[in-house]
Structures are given as structure tokens and as C-alpha cells.
Write a protein that holds these residues in place. Structure first.
Motif, PDB file in Angstrom:
ATOM      1  N   TRP A 346      -0.855  12.275  19.304  1.00  0.00           N
ATOM      2  CA  TRP A 346       0.190  11.704  18.452  1.00  0.00           C
ATOM      3  C   TRP A 346       1.538  12.155  19.003  1.00  0.00           C
ATOM      4  CZ3 TRP A 346      -0.829   8.009  15.002  1.00  0.00           C
ATOM      5  CH2 TRP A 346       0.220   7.576  14.185  1.00  0.00           C
ATOM      6  N   VAL A 347       2.338  11.195  19.474  1.00  0.00           N
ATOM      7  CA  VAL A 347       3.558  11.506  20.215  1.00  0.00           C
ATOM      8  C   VAL A 347       4.780  11.261  19.340  1.00  0.00           C
ATOM      9  CG1 VAL A 347       4.908  10.986  22.274  1.00  0.00           C
ATOM     10  CG2 VAL A 347       2.407  10.825  22.356  1.00  0.00           C
ATOM     11  N   PRO A 348       5.628  12.272  19.139  1.00  0.00           N
ATOM     12  CA  PRO A 348       6.848  12.079  18.355  1.00  0.00           C
ATOM     13  C   PRO A 348       7.879  11.301  19.170  1.00  0.00           C
ATOM     14  CG  PRO A 348       6.770  14.308  19.213  1.00  0.00           C
ATOM     15  CD  PRO A 348       5.485  13.666  19.607  1.00  0.00           C
ATOM     16  N   SER A 349       7.817   9.988  19.063  1.00  0.00           N
ATOM     17  CA  SER A 349       8.678   9.130  19.880  1.00  0.00           C
ATOM     18  C   SER A 349       9.103   7.920  19.069  1.00  0.00           C
ATOM     19  CB  SER A 349       7.919   8.673  21.138  1.00  0.00           C
ATOM     20  OG  SER A 349       8.633   7.667  21.822  1.00  0.00           O
ATOM     21  N   THR A 350      10.297   7.414  19.355  1.00  0.00           N
ATOM     22  CA  THR A 350      10.779   6.196  18.701  1.00  0.00           C
ATOM     23  C   THR A 350      10.250   4.946  19.381  1.00  0.00           C
ATOM     24  OG1 THR A 350      12.786   6.242  20.047  1.00  0.00           O
ATOM     25  CG2 THR A 350      12.876   7.318  17.890  1.00  0.00           C
ATOM     26  N   VAL A 351       9.500   5.111  20.462  1.00  0.00           N
ATOM     27  CA  VAL A 351       8.894   3.964  21.147  1.00  0.00           C
ATOM     28  C   VAL A 351       7.859   3.335  20.214  1.00  0.00           C
ATOM     29  CG1 VAL A 351       7.474   3.239  23.093  1.00  0.00           C
ATOM     30  CG2 VAL A 351       9.283   4.940  23.422  1.00  0.00           C
ATOM     31  N   SER A 352       7.944   2.027  20.045  1.00  0.00           N
ATOM     32  CA  SER A 352       6.996   1.323  19.167  1.00  0.00           C
ATOM     33  C   SER A 352       5.828   0.814  19.999  1.00  0.00           C
ATOM     34  CB  SER A 352       7.701   0.169  18.449  1.00  0.00           C
ATOM     35  OG  SER A 352       8.733   0.647  17.628  1.00  0.00           O
ATOM     36  N   ASN A 353       4.898   1.715  20.306  1.00  0.00           N
ATOM     37  CA  ASN A 353       3.815   1.314  21.201  1.00  0.00           C
ATOM     38  C   ASN A 353       2.697   2.340  21.152  1.00  0.00           C
ATOM     39  OD1 ASN A 353       2.449  -0.226  23.067  1.00  0.00           O
ATOM     40  ND2 ASN A 353       3.994  -0.081  24.670  1.00  0.00           N
ATOM     41  N   VAL A 378       4.750   3.450  16.443  1.00  0.00           N
ATOM     42  CA  VAL A 378       3.816   2.319  16.441  1.00  0.00           C
ATOM     43  C   VAL A 378       3.592   1.838  15.009  1.00  0.00           C
ATOM     44  CG1 VAL A 378       1.632   3.608  16.221  1.00  0.00           C
ATOM     45  CG2 VAL A 378       1.673   1.441  17.470  1.00  0.00           C
ATOM     46  N   MET A 379       3.791   2.731  14.040  1.00  0.00           N
ATOM     47  CA  MET A 379       3.604   2.336  12.642  1.00  0.00           C
ATOM     48  C   MET A 379       4.672   1.340  12.203  1.00  0.00           C
ATOM     49  SD  MET A 379       2.160   5.751  10.706  1.00  0.00           S
ATOM     50  CE  MET A 379       3.534   6.829  11.122  1.00  0.00           C
ATOM     51  N   ASN A 380       5.871   1.455  12.747  1.00  0.00           N
ATOM     52  CA  ASN A 380       6.906   0.471  12.422  1.00  0.00           C
ATOM     53  C   ASN A 380       6.539  -0.887  13.029  1.00  0.00           C
ATOM     54  OD1 ASN A 380       9.639  -0.079  11.264  1.00  0.00           O
ATOM     55  ND2 ASN A 380      10.085  -0.611  13.387  1.00  0.00           N
ATOM     56  N   LEU A 381       6.008  -0.865  14.241  1.00  0.00           N
ATOM     57  CA  LEU A 381       5.556  -2.101  14.868  1.00  0.00           C
ATOM     58  C   LEU A 381       4.458  -2.756  14.035  1.00  0.00           C
ATOM     59  CD1 LEU A 381       5.670  -3.911  17.452  1.00  0.00           C
ATOM     60  CD2 LEU A 381       3.875  -2.450  18.390  1.00  0.00           C
ATOM     61  N   LEU A 382       3.521  -1.957  13.571  1.00  0.00           N
ATOM     62  CA  LEU A 382       2.418  -2.478  12.756  1.00  0.00           C
ATOM     63  C   LEU A 382       2.922  -3.024  11.424  1.00  0.00           C
ATOM     64  CD1 LEU A 382      -0.203   0.303  13.488  1.00  0.00           C
ATOM     65  CD2 LEU A 382      -0.389  -2.091  14.142  1.00  0.00           C
ATOM     66  N   LYS A 383       3.884  -2.315  10.841  1.00  0.00           N
ATOM     67  CA  LYS A 383       4.477  -2.798   9.584  1.00  0.00           C
ATOM     68  C   LYS A 383       5.088  -4.172   9.779  1.00  0.00           C
ATOM     69  CE  LYS A 383       8.561  -1.792   8.768  1.00  0.00           C
ATOM     70  NZ  LYS A 383       9.905  -2.366   9.064  1.00  0.00           N
ATOM     71  N   ASN A 384       5.842  -4.342  10.865  1.00  0.00           N
ATOM     72  CA  ASN A 384       6.475  -5.637  11.134  1.00  0.00           C
ATOM     73  C   ASN A 384       5.447  -6.732  11.381  1.00  0.00           C
ATOM     74  OD1 ASN A 384       9.035  -4.559  10.837  1.00  0.00           O
ATOM     75  ND2 ASN A 384       9.341  -4.229  13.025  1.00  0.00           N
ATOM     76  N   TRP A 385       4.461  -6.429  12.216  1.00  0.00           N
ATOM     77  CA  TRP A 385       3.419  -7.423  12.497  1.00  0.00           C
ATOM     78  C   TRP A 385       2.753  -7.894  11.205  1.00  0.00           C
ATOM     79  CZ3 TRP A 385       0.376  -4.589  16.953  1.00  0.00           C
ATOM     80  CH2 TRP A 385       1.046  -4.801  18.159  1.00  0.00           C
ATOM     81  N   TYR A 386       2.319  -6.921  10.412  1.00  0.00           N
ATOM     82  CA  TYR A 386       1.509  -7.298   9.260  1.00  0.00           C
ATOM     83  C   TYR A 386       2.354  -8.005   8.204  1.00  0.00           C
ATOM     84  CZ  TYR A 386      -2.548  -7.253   6.240  1.00  0.00           C
ATOM     85  OH  TYR A 386      -3.615  -7.645   5.478  1.00  0.00           O
ATOM     86  N   GLU A 395      -0.821  -9.917  -0.723  1.00  0.00           N
ATOM     87  CA  GLU A 395       0.297  -9.456  -1.542  1.00  0.00           C
ATOM     88  C   GLU A 395       0.562  -7.966  -1.388  1.00  0.00           C
ATOM     89  OE1 GLU A 395       0.081 -10.716  -5.573  1.00  0.00           O
ATOM     90  OE2 GLU A 395      -0.162 -12.846  -5.074  1.00  0.00           O
ATOM     91  N   LYS A 396      -0.440  -7.201  -0.934  1.00  0.00           N
ATOM     92  CA  LYS A 396      -0.229  -5.760  -0.724  1.00  0.00           C
ATOM     93  C   LYS A 396       0.818  -5.521   0.365  1.00  0.00           C
ATOM     94  CE  LYS A 396      -4.490  -4.606   0.254  1.00  0.00           C
ATOM     95  NZ  LYS A 396      -5.148  -5.917   0.150  1.00  0.00           N
ATOM     96  N   ALA A 397       0.959  -6.495   1.272  1.00  0.00           N
ATOM     97  CA  ALA A 397       1.905  -6.335   2.371  1.00  0.00           C
ATOM     98  C   ALA A 397       3.334  -6.610   1.947  1.00  0.00           C
ATOM     99  CB  ALA A 397       1.518  -7.266   3.521  1.00  0.00           C
ATOM    100  N   ARG A 398       3.538  -7.049   0.707  1.00  0.00           N
ATOM    101  CA  ARG A 398       4.895  -7.358   0.257  1.00  0.00           C
ATOM    102  C   ARG A 398       5.602  -6.137  -0.306  1.00  0.00           C
ATOM    103  NH1 ARG A 398       3.632 -13.112  -2.923  1.00  0.00           N
ATOM    104  NH2 ARG A 398       2.334 -14.008  -1.245  1.00  0.00           N
ATOM    105  N   SER A 399       4.868  -5.037  -0.460  1.00  0.00           N
ATOM    106  CA  SER A 399       5.448  -3.803  -0.994  1.00  0.00           C
ATOM    107  C   SER A 399       5.675  -2.830   0.153  1.00  0.00           C
ATOM    108  CB  SER A 399       4.511  -3.177  -2.044  1.00  0.00           C
ATOM    109  OG  SER A 399       4.308  -4.059  -3.118  1.00  0.00           O
ATOM    110  N   LEU A 400       6.919  -2.465   0.361  1.00  0.00           N
ATOM    111  CA  LEU A 400       7.276  -1.542   1.432  1.00  0.00           C
ATOM    112  C   LEU A 400       7.752  -0.225   0.836  1.00  0.00           C
ATOM    113  CD1 LEU A 400       9.208  -4.031   3.751  1.00  0.00           C
ATOM    114  CD2 LEU A 400       6.847  -3.269   3.967  1.00  0.00           C
ATOM    115  N   PRO A 401       7.374   0.915   1.414  1.00  0.00           N
ATOM    116  CA  PRO A 401       6.474   1.042   2.560  1.00  0.00           C
ATOM    117  C   PRO A 401       5.026   0.724   2.197  1.00  0.00           C
ATOM    118  CG  PRO A 401       6.971   3.199   1.683  1.00  0.00           C
ATOM    119  CD  PRO A 401       7.829   2.235   0.909  1.00  0.00           C
ATOM    120  N   PHE A 402       4.198   0.443   3.225  1.00  0.00           N
ATOM    121  CA  PHE A 402       2.787   0.138   2.981  1.00  0.00           C
ATOM    122  C   PHE A 402       2.072   1.361   2.414  1.00  0.00           C
ATOM    123  CE2 PHE A 402       2.463  -3.237   6.602  1.00  0.00           C
ATOM    124  CZ  PHE A 402       3.196  -4.124   5.821  1.00  0.00           C
TER     125      PHE A 402
END
Length: 784
Positions: A346-353, A378-386, A395-402
Motif C-alpha cells: 500500500w503506497v502513500p501516493s497521490t497517483v491514481s493507479n 486508486v480509491m479516488n479513481l475507483l470512486k469516479n469510475w463507479y 443508489e448506494k453509489a450516490r452517497s459520497l463518500p462510499f
């Protein structure tokens, strides 16, 4: 004995006057005999540990005692970052892997790099010539200080290997360093294990990179003994997507230097070869980094073990296992940098990958170790994708954060995908294009297969599913993945060479002919069935479903992205994701115009390898683009939303999207393919380039056939973009011949169209616009 590599280790070094377990007292330095042997001078008071080599650490010096039996043996050198300054790398990042060997030459020990780009059967005469062009470079040379007590080993001082600029170990260029400063570089920790030596060193470099004058980094170097009995390699087959190693084999009977490719795979042998389903002699084990957020642990282990059914299809049970990394209390000797351990870091990085690299034996393709890197963002990337691809349905995806549960399921998907890479599998971009689009709306189909036949695809979430379908939204380890693991890992009994396996492996591969979902294809600029982020076999229909969902998302976007007391950055980001997703849909459809479908085949299989897309599919794609790309997307232009995130920009944004489509359509390569297809096939099932350009032109300039002629700002910008694209093409020296003639001809048609219909226009902005367009076209055509 144990060096201080990890907490909990105890050293056997004795200080002067200290009593040993036997009761003897160590002599003080002044009491020592000046006649001590060289061996004793090095080893007395040293921290010593036995392993692949015996290692002695004394003061700031590191000595290797290399047994004669380990000389000339092939060793895998793997260098990873342990710690680095921000912006220069991160823990677990691999910098290099190569094969080395220690060689004795007179009174020196040489460290040599082993080259495997060419080889030959050693029994053939050409092997002599191959050896002569495979001379092994010398990485470093060391004086033999002395020999071991039984004269069957050589002791060398290897300190400089880790404190000076040895390119194969310092990787100065990666960090932007100008010079390694030996005075500020040192060996931090050392460990010896039966099959490997692990060294951690602090390396300090002078640099002008990013305004810094100095960079220090902590590196780990693993020297891992390769198996004396290499794994039998498996010959690469382009019909199944594996990474591979390449060699030129001069020892074959072919009348040419034959390039051989062996797939990358783990050594997988059955405990019970007679059993149809057996546990392996050595399973693949991935350790989960304890720096990973605790709620994700179970999901990451699930992502690893999602591959167990695939190995069962290949004849192995419990072949791949996920475990939490042991704590220092549980195992003080365990380290993620130890090359024997494969990890999910688990890498502490702002890279979304995330990344799934592996290290393999270049002789055979055998995968030795892997360290998957999960970047925190990568969690931000996943949030955006989903959110963009699934919130219209879920409808669960409409509440942020997941929720933790939803994010865990998403992380599980990424882990399974990256594990697939570490098993040797490439991306399979063809998989999703083999599924009937409407099957993605089926609850039973998607429960069985997920969103695509391969988790190695870039298919993402099920944007085709509509509200009420109850379809599954996630990719899973699916039918192609199990098929590929079977082909790559299934033991073939009774064979002794890779070539003897081919007949049985070809039987497995031939199942593709009866099931398109087993097909493989990498990313293609020509084949519309091999695209990233796409779903279904009919991208027009899939994109219509996707756009219908985007329209729903726009209705609740402000509510979902709004967090009381926070600014509008989340809304701005998600709105940008909506726009990007729409552009993907348009791009998926654009690829069908002038596209050529491909399928990997071998001699003996029926049918062509390349087939041009039929006329009706291309016309369907152009009609979609006329409707969705060239008409103003009013559903994206919500004044309330736009007023929250920007003062201006919507007009430019629409024009930029349209420019992307026009640049892709009015493209030299595409037009050349279409004109060649027309020449090869006559009028049979062909959509000529000239007809495509005519259809685009009539759509973009359609207002000229209306009464009265009124062209709004968005459409005026589209027409300006059309002319800009034509201008750029005609002014390019790469555009010539048939393409140039077509472009000039259609511009002349537009000029005539404007001249024919511009009389009597009362809308001032429209009149000025058309006068300007006519002037620019005339200047371009006459000045070209």
C-alpha cells in the motif's frame, strides 16, 4: 548467527572482555596476536551470518565469503526502493532485475552480467559462435582478501558495490543524481538466507533535480540463487495473452535465426501428478502489507484468491493464497524486501493507479517474485469510475463518500486485475467486445460472467445496465481468465521439451473457434472490438445505454457531490468525469468507421485474420455521431450546475469534444484504409471515404437547408472546428494523393453550399459567420 536487519535479531558479536557461553573470555584488542591469519583479522569481532554466502560485517565494511560451489552460478539481482524522498520514488518500487554471476579470475572475483538475448543448444557447433557474441560484461572486480578456513571459499570486500556509483545497483539516473557521494552513503542492514542475500544501503547523490541539491534513498538489493534445474519453458502463442521473454535461438533446424518466446508463469507442479486436482508443491503466496487500511484486508485477500477457480481448471487446488504480512513479533526475520516474498504494498501516493509487475527468470520465463503496488489514490479513481458508470443503477453509489463495503468491493476488483498481471497475463482488450450488448442487462449472464469475459480487460463497471435490470456491475475473474490459466499452467504429462507440448496446448487454444468469449486481443487503433473502457459487441447500442445513464446522473449530480460546509471541488471533478465518459462513448463508436476487425489465428484455422467492418455497421456509427457528437448536448449544460463551478467554459468544452471526434474521423490513416477497402472490394458491403465525408459535411452544415437559416453559437463553433480540421490536414505534408483530393473536393462543396443558401439571411451573427467561412475556405483552397 543473526545480523541486526530486523527488530528482534540478536548479534553474536562479542566485545572485549565479554564472556562467551563456554566461559571463555574474549581478548581485548591489545592482547591479540599480531600473527592472526587474514581470515581471523576479518572475521574476529565481525557480525557473521551463513546463507547462500557467508557474510561478515565489521565496522563499516561488508565481506562476502563466496563458496567455490556458488561461483559461476546464475543469480537474480533485484533492486527495489525501501524509502525515498517525496517525488523520487516509493517503497516497493522495483528499479531493476538482471542475471549476474560471481566468477573467479586469478586473484580476483568478478561480478558479471549474464546476457540471454541469444542462445543455442550446447551440443551444436554453432553454440561456440553464440558464446563469442554473448560475452558477459564485468560489473565490478574485487581482490580476494583471503580464503576460508578450508580453502574452498573466497572472501572479498564488497562495500564499494553499495556505496559508490555502480550503475547496476545505484540507479543514479532514476533519481536524477549527478554523482554518488560515498562519504554520505553506507550499508544499513544485511541478511543471509539459504537462497538469497539481502542488502539495504543508504545512497546519497548530488543533484539539481527539482531544486534539490541532495537526494538520499534507502535501497534493497536481493541476490537470489536461481534453480539449478530450470523450469521447462512454455512456448508463447499469440492467441492467448501472456507476457513473454524473447531469445534468438541459433540451434534450431530452421533456415534462419529463429526468435523464441517463452511465456511468463510461476513454477507450478502437482504434489500428486496422478490426481486430476492436486495441491501444488509450492503455492503462490501474496502477503498483504500491514500499512493497508484495516477494512480493506479481507477484500484484498479475496481479490488474490479469486484466481483459485482458474487454477482449479488447470488442475490445481489451493494454488494461490493471500495472507496478512506477519508482524515483527510473529516473525522478526520477515521482510517485504526479501525477494522470496511476494507482496501487495500500500503506497502513500497521490497517483491514481495500481501496478502488478513481476520478476522472472529470463532463461525460462519462470516468475520468481512479485510486488503489487496499490497507490492510495486508486480509491479516488475507483470512486469516479463507479459513480459515473454505475450510480444511475446503484443508489448506494450516490452517497459520497462510499461505504467501506462498496469501496472494498472495488479494491477487490483492482487487486484481482493486478494479480492477473503477476500470473503472467496481459491486458485482453478484445474480451468485452465479444459479449452481446443486451446480455449485459441480464441478471443471470452478468452473475456468471461479470461485465466482460476477462478481468484483464479495461471494461470497468456495467454502464450498459439500466435501472431495474438487477444486473451485476463488476468485472470478475471470468471465462477467458480460467481458459488462459489452464493453457498456461496445466501440466502436460509425458513431454520433455517445450515443442512436445504444442499439440496438446493447441487443442486447448482451438476452443476459441467455438466460443468467441475465449478470444484475446491487445489494444488496437484499427480494430473497434479491441478498445479500452468499452462494453458489448455493439458500441452504438452500448453508448446509447451509457448516455441514457449519464442523463440520469446529471439529475442528481449536485445533490450527490454536495457536502455541506465544503467547496465545490467534488462537483467540479465529477462533472468533468461525466464529460470524459461521454467522450469515451463517442470514441468507441468512432472506431467502427473505417475499422478492420482482427482475430489471432494460426495455419489450419478457417477464415481470414482481418475483416473490414461492414457498411451497415459503419453507417450506424456515423448516424449515431451525427445525433450525439454533432448536436449540442443540452443535458450537459445545466445552468445551475455550471454557475457553481465556473464563470465560463461550457461553449469551449463542447467545441473541444467535437474537435476530438472530427480529428479522429478526418484522419489520414482512416481515410487511407477506407479507400483501400473500396479498391479491394469494389462496392460490395463498402462504406467509401467520400460518402463518409459527404455525410459528415451535410450533418455539420445542415442549417443551410433550413428556412430561415439561423445557426446558434454552438453550431457555429462546430463549423469553425470542421474548417480548422480540414485546414490542418491540407497544410500537412503527410496528407497527399486520394485524401488531399477528397478534402479539397468537400471543402469546395461547402463553399458552393454557403453561396447557394446564404442569400436573404436576416440573422446577423449567422450572416457574419457564413461570410467569414466562405472567405476562409476560398483563401485555403486558392492558397493551398
Amino acid at each position: 548467527m543473526c545480523l541486526s536487519f530486523f527488530s528482534g535479531c540478536s548479534s553474536t558479536k562479542m566485545n572485549a572482555g565479554q564472556t562467551s557461553e563456554s566461559g571463555a573470555t574474549a581478548a581485548s584488542p591489545e592482547d591479540k596476536d599480531d600473527s592472526l591469519s587474514e581470515y581471523q583479522k576479518i572475521t574476529d569481532d565481525a557480525e557473521t551470518e551463513e546463507g547462500l554466502f557467508t557474510i561478515h560485517r565489521k565496522d563499516s565494511k561488508l565481506y562476502y565469503e563466496i563458496p567455490d560451489q556458488e561461483l559461476n552460478k546464475e543469480i537474480l539481482l533485484v533492486t527495489r526502493i525501501v524509502k525515498a524522498q517525496s517525488g523520487t520514488g516509493h517503497g516497493g518500487q522495483r528499479l531493476n532485475n538482471q542475471i549476474i554471476r560471481w566468477v573467479k579470475s586469478g586473484e580476483k572475483i568478478l561480478l558479471r552480467s549474464v546476457i540471454y538475448s541469444s542462445f543455442s543448444d550446447t551440443t551444436r557447433s554453432i553454440a561456440i559462435a553464440v558464446r563469442s557474441v554473448s560475452f558477459e560484461p564485468i560489473i565490478a572486480s574485487f581482490d580476494i582478501k583471503t580464503t576460508g578456513t578450508d580453502s574452498t571459499s573466497s572472501i572479498i570486500d564488497v562495500t564499494s558495490l553499495f556505496t559508490t556509483d555502480v550503475p547496476e545497483l545505484s540507479h543514479r539516473q532514476h533519481f536524477g543524481g549527478r554523482r554518488v557521494d560515498a562519504s554520505r552513503s553506507y550499508i544499513e542492514n544485511v541478511r543471509a538466507f539459504p537462497e538469497n542475500i539481502e542488502v539495504q544501503n543508504v545512497l546519497t547523490m548530488e543533484t539539481n533535480n527539482n531544486g534539490q541539491s541532495t537526494i538520499s534513498t534507502l535501497l534493497n538489493h536481493s541476490m537470489v540463487k536461481l534453480n539449478d534445474t530450470p523450469m521447462m519453458p512454455r512456448v508463447y502463442d499469440e492467441r492467448i495473452g501472456y507476457f513473454s521473454t524473447r531469445h534468438v535461438d541459433y540451434g534450431r533446424d530452421d533456415h534462419r535465426a529463429e526468435q523464441r518466446r517463452y511465456i511468463s508463469r510461476w513454477r507450478m507442479e502437482k504434489q500428486d501428478p496422478s490426481s486430476a486436482l492436486s495441491e501444488p508443491v509450492k503455492p503462490i503466496v501474496f502477503y498483504v502489507d500491514r500499512a493497508t487500511p484495516a477494512y480493506l484486508h479481507e477484500y484484498i485477500i479475496q481479490g488474490i484468491e479469486d484466481w483459485q477457480p482458474a487454477f482449479e481448471q488447470a488442475g490445481f487446488k489451493k494454488a494461490i493464497i493471500g495472507k496478512m504480512a506477519p508482524t515483527p513479533e510473529e516473525d522478526p526475520d520477515w521482510s517485504p524486501e526479501d525477494a522470496r516474498n511476494s507482496n501487495i504494498r500500500w503506497v502513500p501516493s497521490t497517483v491514481s493507479n495500481a501496478r502488478g509487475p513481476h520478476v522472472n527468470d529470463p532463461r525460462t520465463g519462470e516468475i520468481i517474485t512479485s510486488s503489487i503496488e496499490m497507490y492510495h489514490n486508486v480509491m479516488n479513481l475507483l470512486k469516479n469510475w463507479y459513480f459515473i458508470q454505475a450510480s444511475a443503477v446503484d443508489e448506494k453509489a450516490r452517497s459520497l463518500p462510499f461505504s467501506n463495503e462498496l469501496m472494498g468491493r472495488l479494491v477487490r476488483y483492482v487487486v484481482a486485475h493486478e494479480v492477473g498481471h503477476t500470473l503472467g497475463l496481459q491486458h485482453n482488450m478484445k474480451a468485452s467486445g465479444t459479449v452481446p450488448t443486451d446480455s449485459l442487462r441480464s441478471k443471470t449472464f452478468t452473475a456468471k460472467y461479470g461485465t466482460t469475459p476477462s478481468i484483464m480487460d479495461y471494461a470497468r463497471m456495467n454502464y450498459v445496465a439500466q435501472p431495474g435490470d438487477e444486473a451485476s456491475m463488476f468485472p470478475i475473474v471470468s471465462i477467458y481468465d480460467k481458459f488462459a490459466i489452464e493453457w498456461g499452467y496445466k501440466p502436460i504429462p509425458g513431454v520433455n521439451t517445450p515443442d512436445e507440448e504444442k499439440q496438446e496446448l493447441n487443442k486447448i487454444a482451438s476452443r476459441q473457434a467455438g466460443n468467441p468469449m475465449l478470444l484475446f486481443g491487445s489494444l488496437s487503433a484499427v480494430d473497434p472490438t479491441q478498445q479500452r473502457e468499452a462494453l458489448g459487441d455493439n458500441h452504438v447500442k452500448s453508448s446509447r445505454y451509457g448516455i441514457a445513464n449519464l442523463k440520469l446522473i446529471m439529475e442528481f449530480l449536485i445533490e450527490s457531490a454536495g457536502i455541506e460546509g465544503e467547496n465545490y471541488s467534488e462537483l467540479r471533478e465529477l462533472y468533468g468525469q461525466v464529460l470524459s465518459q461521454r467522450d469515451r462513448y463517442l470514441g468507441h463508436v468512432t472506431s467502427w468507421v473505417g475499422g478492420v476487425r482482427g482475430e489471432n489465428k494460426v495455419f489450419g484455422q478457417e477464415g481470414p485474420v482481418f475483416t473490414p467492418v461492414g457498411r451497415e455497421r459503419q453507417i450506424d456509427a456515423i448516424n449515431f455521431l451525427m445525433e450525439e457528437a454533432f448536436q449540442t448536448p443540452s443535458y450537459l449544460l445545466d445552468p445551475q450546475l455550471l454557475s457553481l463551478i465556473e464563470p465560463t467554459g461550457s461553449v469551449q468544452r463542447v467545441m473541444s469534444s467535437q474537435r476530438l471526434v472530427l480529428n479522429a474521423l478526418i484522419n489520414e490513416d482512416r481515410i487511407a484504409r477506407m479507400t483501400e477497402t473500396e479498391a479491394m472490394n469494389g462496392q460490395e458491403d463498402v462504406y467509401p471515404a467520400g460518402e463518409m465525408l459527404a455525410d459528415i459535411t451535410l450533418s455539420i452544415w445542415s442549417e443551410l437547408s433550413h428556412d430561415p437559416v439561423i445557426i446558434d453559437l454552438y453550431r457555429r463553433n462546430l463549423q469553425r472546428t470542421y474548417l480548422d480540421v480540414f485546414r490542418k490536414r491540407l497544410q500537412s505534408s503527410a496528407v497527399r494523393g486520394e485524401t488531399r483530393a477528397l478534402l479539397r473536393g468537400h471543402l469546395r462543396n461547402v463553399e458552393q453550399l454557403i453561396d447557394r443558401h446564404s442569400g436573404g439571411i436576416s440573422h446577423t451573427a449567422t450572416l457574419f459567420h457564413l461570410n467569414d467561412m466562405a472567405y476562409q475556405i476560398e483563401s485555403l483552397l486558392n492558397g493551398d
